[in-house]
Design a protein around this motif. Structure first.
Motif, PDB file in Angstrom:
ATOM      1  N   GLN A 129     -36.097   3.579 -26.916  1.00  0.00           N
ATOM      2  CA  GLN A 129     -35.708   4.057 -28.024  1.00  0.00           C
ATOM      3  C   GLN A 129     -34.121   3.083 -28.472  1.00  0.00           C
ATOM      4  O   GLN A 129     -33.546   3.314 -29.282  1.00  0.00           O
ATOM      5  N   VAL A 132     -33.845   1.051 -31.521  1.00  0.00           N
ATOM      6  CA  VAL A 132     -33.662   1.976 -32.426  1.00  0.00           C
ATOM      7  C   VAL A 132     -31.941   1.662 -32.786  1.00  0.00           C
ATOM      8  O   VAL A 132     -31.552   0.816 -33.841  1.00  0.00           O
ATOM      9  N   PRO A 171     -41.585  -2.975 -30.667  1.00  0.00           N
ATOM     10  CA  PRO A 171     -41.325  -1.453 -31.785  1.00  0.00           C
ATOM     11  C   PRO A 171     -43.178  -1.318 -32.102  1.00  0.00           C
ATOM     12  O   PRO A 171     -43.770  -2.047 -31.677  1.00  0.00           O
ATOM     13  N   ASN A 175     -42.441   2.153 -39.549  1.00  0.00           N
ATOM     14  CA  ASN A 175     -40.890   1.778 -39.678  1.00  0.00           C
ATOM     15  C   ASN A 175     -39.773   1.112 -38.361  1.00  0.00           C
ATOM     16  O   ASN A 175     -39.217   0.438 -38.462  1.00  0.00           O
ATOM     17  N   TRP A 176     -40.679   1.223 -37.007  1.00  0.00           N
ATOM     18  CA  TRP A 176     -39.704   0.495 -36.256  1.00  0.00           C
ATOM     19  C   TRP A 176     -39.689  -1.132 -36.588  1.00  0.00           C
ATOM     20  O   TRP A 176     -39.221  -1.523 -35.451  1.00  0.00           O
ATOM     21  N   PHE A 179     -36.479  -2.708 -37.158  1.00  0.00           N
ATOM     22  CA  PHE A 179     -35.359  -2.208 -36.197  1.00  0.00           C
ATOM     23  C   PHE A 179     -35.422  -4.039 -35.398  1.00  0.00           C
ATOM     24  O   PHE A 179     -34.046  -4.156 -35.481  1.00  0.00           O
TER      25      PHE A 179
END
Length: 402
Positions: A129, A132, A171, A175-176, A179
């Protein structure tokens, strides 16, 4: 009648004190500032005082959320309010005082968040996490050069070390990727060495995942949710805006991404009902008005569709802000956000949702980075598309990008 002397008399906290007792209706900008004040106050004051971990509640469905939720809160909050912190033109003295207050708190908060000796030193590399929310924080700093420039060299070095440590996280293939790319873009913007491949891979994969008519897949698959607005389109636009001056190879991609972004902004504007509600579709809906980060970002960078005026976007987003915050259960008794879209609705949150996650709603406030004299704020209120149509007005038809 001039209502500003009354607003000034409220002081720093007074912008949040609009209510039925005032004889004057607040302007849209004042409504937005009241929302910003309520969101920012508990997060920034506590982190600046080194008490965020002590005082912030952690509402969620899994026991691991305290490991991540505090970075979520500051990263997502600053992603939304940093353009306003970067602002130099204000509607009145009360707004300037409020901005100066939060600017100073942000500098101290960033110190504590990245200082290994602080009680509120945050987690940037344990678990998945943190990449992000390190990226949301990086995006906020990209959006606010004045904040970055105001940090001491010691704090800058701590921020850089924190972001570098997030490289340990791989990631996900969705969509990660963006990040990691956003963190590298931060390094590029402020003159540090950056990993070109993390940026290139994220950008080129999203080109492969483009589905048409302004919409990207979240990875290879299309999802009916708001991730094109929560992450994908704002990140693609902001990354390319920052990286093209250094990497000319992306100029054509930036043109295509911008065209798609403008089309998706048109779609987003049409999703807002006459009442300021919107379809409750897909995951992470507890981010409330953050569902319209993309539309807000296009307003901030002055890239709205030609048929969509800034004033109608302001009016539409004001309605969304009000509908997603008007329930008294939006915040707990101490002013912290609670899980829900309209009030407290904990069942609506996924297992990765916790108190800190909810502050992504601050990204709807991006247009506060425009000066009060900008037409977004100064033009008369205008009905948005759905309000026009359901009010019986005739409008031009809509059509696909290609």
């Amino acid at each position: 009648m001039n209502r500003r002397p009354f607003i000034k008399s409220l002081g720093l906290g007074g912008v949040a004190a609009f209510g039925s007792f005032t004889p004057y209706a607040p302007t849209n900008r004042q409504i937005w500032l009241a929302n910003l004040d309520k969101l920012a106050k508990p997060v920034l004051e506590n982190l600046a005082n080194d008490t965020l971990k002590t005082n912030m509640p952690v509402e969620g469905k899994t026991k691991d959320r305290p490991e991540y939720t505090h970075l979520e809160a500051i990263g997502r909050l600053l992603a939304g309010i940093c353009p306003w912190l970067n602002q130099t033109e204000f509607s009145d003295d009360a707004e300037k005082k409020m901005r100066d207050k939060y600017f100073a708190l942000t500098l101290k908060a960033l110190d504590n968040a990245t200082n290994p000796k602080a009680k509120d030193f945050l987690n940037y590399n344990k678990g998945a996490q943190p990449v992000v929310d390190a990226s949301f924080l990086a995006n906020g700093l990209i959006r606010a050069p004045k904040v970055w420039e105001a940090l001491s060299d010691t704090v800058k070095n701590n921020v850089v070390k924190a972001f570098l440590s997030s490289r340990a996280i791989r990631p996900g293939f969705n969509n990660w990727l963006l990040f990691s790319a956003m963190i590298e873009t931060f390094f590029a913007k402020y003159g540090y060495e950056y990993d070109r491949m993390r940026i290139d891979y994220a950008l080129r994969q999203h080109e492969q995942w483009y589905k048409g008519d302004g919409i990207y897949g979240d990875g290879p698959n299309f999802h009916w949710d708001y991730y094109n607005s929560y992450v994908i389109q704002p990140y693609l636009y902001d990354i390319l805006e920052a990286i093209v001056p250094k990497e000319k190879v992306y100029e054509k991609m930036a043109e295509d991404v911008t065209k798609r972004a403008i089309r998706y902004a048109a779609i987003q504007e049409r999703l807002i009902s006459p009442e300021g509600t919107f379809p409750i579709i897909g995951r992470s809906i507890a981010y409330r008005a953050g569902a319209f980060q993309h539309l807000a970002n296009m307003a901030l960078v002055k890239k709205l569709p030609k048929e969509v005026t800034p004033a109608q976007v302001r009016s539409a987003l004001t309605a969304v802000i009000q509908r997603t915050t008007e329930s008294p259960d939006t915040y707990d008794a101490k002013g912290w956000l609670q899980i829900g879209v309209h009030g407290h609705q904990p069942a609506i949150g996924e297992t990765y949702i916790s108190t800190g996650s909810l502050y992504l709603c601050a990204t709807v406030l991006l247009p506060l980075g425009l000066p009060a004299s900008n037409p977004f704020w100064s033009a008369p209120a205008t009905d948005w598309t759905a309000k026009k149509v359901w009010g019986g007005k005739d409008i031009p038809n809509d059509h696909a990008l290609y």
